[in-house]
Design an enzyme around this catalytic site. Sequence first.
Site, PDB file in Angstrom:
ATOM      1  N   TYR A  14     -12.813 122.616 108.574  1.00 37.96           N
ATOM      2  CA  TYR A  14     -13.741 123.710 108.282  1.00 37.96           C
ATOM      3  C   TYR A  14     -13.577 124.284 106.878  1.00 37.96           C
ATOM      4  CZ  TYR A  14      -9.439 126.019 109.642  1.00 37.96           C
ATOM      5  OH  TYR A  14      -8.124 126.386 109.743  1.00 37.96           O
ATOM      6  N   GLY A  15     -12.640 123.753 106.091  1.00 40.62           N
ATOM      7  CA  GLY A  15     -12.377 124.316 104.764  1.00 40.62           C
ATOM      8  C   GLY A  15     -12.305 123.251 103.705  1.00 40.62           C
ATOM      9  N   THR A  16     -11.145 123.130 103.062  1.00 37.89           N
ATOM     10  CA  THR A  16     -11.007 122.227 101.918  1.00 37.89           C
ATOM     11  C   THR A  16     -10.973 120.753 102.292  1.00 37.89           C
ATOM     12  OG1 THR A  16      -8.582 122.310 101.892  1.00 37.89           O
ATOM     13  CG2 THR A  16      -9.761 124.020 100.624  1.00 37.89           C
ATOM     14  N   LEU A  17     -10.986 120.432 103.585  1.00 38.07           N
ATOM     15  CA  LEU A  17     -11.058 119.031 104.017  1.00 38.07           C
ATOM     16  C   LEU A  17     -12.488 118.582 104.302  1.00 38.07           C
ATOM     17  CD1 LEU A  17      -7.941 119.021 106.344  1.00 38.07           C
ATOM     18  CD2 LEU A  17      -8.230 117.601 104.298  1.00 38.07           C
ATOM     19  N   GLU A  86      -1.289 121.626 106.108  1.00 39.60           N
ATOM     20  CA  GLU A  86      -1.572 122.883 106.808  1.00 39.60           C
ATOM     21  C   GLU A  86      -0.314 123.707 107.099  1.00 39.60           C
ATOM     22  OE1 GLU A  86      -4.503 123.738 106.768  1.00 39.60           O
ATOM     23  OE2 GLU A  86      -5.767 121.975 106.947  1.00 39.60           O
TER      24      GLU A  86
END
Length: 146
Positions: A14-17, A86
């Site tokens: 949901y973010g930088t991936l 993470e």
Amino acid sequence: MMTPEGDRLPFFVYGTLRPGERNHDVHLRGRVEAESPARLPGAVLYEGPGYPYLLEDPEGGPVRGELITALPSAYDRLLADLDVLEVYAPGDPRNLYERVVREVTLLDGTTSRAWVYVTAVRVAARLRASGAVIEGGDWGAFRSRR
């Protein structure tokens, strides 16, 4: 819903991936069998230092992201690399995130169990007290507005 550590579930990112974000190519290029837009109900995003934090909230969501299915040959290494990224180790009180199994919904309405990195309790308490919610639950849209 618990699952043995050995289950080869897809990942909800949901973010930088997410595609187009800085960690997508670094960690996922050549290791992914499929990427599908998906939503996680019961969660909200908070602003972080260059990345979002996901907190579970029964009244929140959905958070927008992608369901990432790893290539079978890349799965074990990808899981280990994502745990490091993470800042997650099973049972470690210093974790930034916890890796948990949740149901995500794909755009066609079907659901899938997936690994999701949710913010660890100690960090979540601080964010709930003084953090900034990312309205709409979409990291990419939030970043494009900045």
